[in-house]
Design a protein around this motif. Structure first.
Motif, PDB file in Angstrom:
ATOM      1  N   ASP A 141       0.864  -1.185   0.000  1.00 11.60           N
ATOM      2  CA  ASP A 141       0.000   0.000   0.000  1.00 11.60           C
ATOM      3  C   ASP A 141       0.898   1.233   0.000  1.00 11.60           C
ATOM      4  OD1 ASP A 141      -2.029  -1.808   0.269  1.00 11.60           O
ATOM      5  OD2 ASP A 141      -2.514  -1.288   2.340  1.00 11.60           O
ATOM      6  N   MET A 142       0.629   2.171  -0.923  1.00 15.30           N
ATOM      7  CA  MET A 142       1.466   3.359  -1.058  1.00 15.30           C
ATOM      8  C   MET A 142       0.621   4.610  -1.233  1.00 15.30           C
ATOM      9  SD  MET A 142       4.253   1.789  -3.718  1.00 15.30           S
ATOM     10  CE  MET A 142       3.225   0.495  -4.444  1.00 15.30           C
ATOM     11  N   LYS A 143       1.152   5.730  -0.754  1.00 15.42           N
ATOM     12  CA  LYS A 143       0.597   7.055  -1.020  1.00 15.42           C
ATOM     13  C   LYS A 143       1.695   7.846  -1.718  1.00 15.42           C
ATOM     14  CE  LYS A 143      -2.636   7.213   2.782  1.00 15.42           C
ATOM     15  NZ  LYS A 143      -3.101   7.903   3.962  1.00 15.42           N
ATOM     16  N   PHE A 144       1.292   8.706  -2.667  1.00 16.27           N
ATOM     17  CA  PHE A 144       2.290   9.475  -3.392  1.00 16.27           C
ATOM     18  C   PHE A 144       1.839  10.916  -3.603  1.00 16.27           C
ATOM     19  CE2 PHE A 144      -0.501   7.838  -6.665  1.00 16.27           C
ATOM     20  CZ  PHE A 144      -0.624   8.896  -7.550  1.00 16.27           C
ATOM     21  N   THR A 145       2.819  11.782  -3.758  1.00 15.12           N
ATOM     22  CA  THR A 145       2.630  13.173  -4.157  1.00 15.12           C
ATOM     23  C   THR A 145       3.774  13.510  -5.094  1.00 15.12           C
ATOM     24  OG1 THR A 145       3.942  14.040  -2.322  1.00 15.12           O
ATOM     25  CG2 THR A 145       1.560  13.871  -1.970  1.00 15.12           C
ATOM     26  N   GLY A 146       3.649  14.591  -5.824  1.00 10.07           N
ATOM     27  CA  GLY A 146       4.744  15.018  -6.686  1.00 10.07           C
ATOM     28  C   GLY A 146       4.244  15.810  -7.856  1.00 10.07           C
ATOM     29  N   LYS A 147       5.042  15.786  -8.929  1.00  9.43           N
ATOM     30  CA  LYS A 147       4.706  16.497 -10.152  1.00  9.43           C
ATOM     31  C   LYS A 147       5.024  15.598 -11.341  1.00  9.43           C
ATOM     32  CE  LYS A 147       5.383  21.044  -8.222  1.00  9.43           C
ATOM     33  NZ  LYS A 147       6.168  22.254  -8.235  1.00  9.43           N
TER      34      LYS A 147
END
Length: 187
Positions: A176-182
């Motif tokens: 299970d992963m959460k991500f942020t970025g561009k």
């Protein structure tokens, strides 16, 4: 140290070996400090969401990504992960391929295509993995950076941007992963 307890000695040796392997993977598989630029006509936009995958076997994962891009568009994508190794044989990271459920114009020919991104993901710190009590199975948490290399559909063909990922893996192989970025989009 008292060598009368072989189980304790073997556990300590294994712990040191696991730490050494994790440090080597971190040192040889760490991502660069800079995100890839966004080449024209692409534009860098924010992206965030979650990824749910299962391990299919050594080095292979399959799952789904859901998220928001540019603060408005919802993404639903399939995700395949393939492990790769550095030239010295140490773990290098994953090549992640996403294919989304949208319909976008293809860059050439007037056809339609489903948006796709290929991204290289590497640990950004030493993972906190522990043994599940079964050889080869571990659980714990990790952080990664993922650098888009190429795209189709709404994503720039030259890649660009960077994702920051926090994840956990359990003894059953669920990740299970959460991500942020561009990421770079094309008009």
């Amino acid at each position: 140290m008292n060598n009368d307890n072989p189980t304790l000695v073997n556990s300590l040796i294994r712990g040191v070996a696991v730490a050494a392997v994790a440090a080597l993977a971190m040192a040889s598989g760490t991502a660069s400090a800079e995100e890839a630029p966004c080449e024209a006509p692409g534009r860098l936009v924010p992206i965030s969401g979650k990824i749910l995958t299962n391990a299919l076997g050594p080095g292979d994962t399959l799952g789904v990504l859901s998220g928001r891009i540019d603060g408005q568009q919802n993404l639903k994508c399939g995700l395949q992960g393939k492990a790769f190794f550095n030239p010295d044989g140490s773990f290098g990271g994953f090549t992640h391929t996403l294919v989304c459920d949208d319909i976008a114009p293809a860059q050439y020919g007037g056809d339609k295509i489903h948006s796709q991104v290929v991204s290289i993901s590497r640990f950004s710190s030493v993972p906190d993995f522990r043994s599940c009590g079964i050889p080869g199975l571990e659980y714990g948490s990790f952080t990664e950076v993922s650098d888009p290399q190429s795209g189709r559909g709404i994503f720039s063909p030259t890649g660009g941007g960077r994702l920051y990922i926090d994840g956990t893996v359990n003894c059953a192989g669920a990740v299970d992963m959460k991500f942020t970025g561009k990421v770079c989009l094309v008009p």
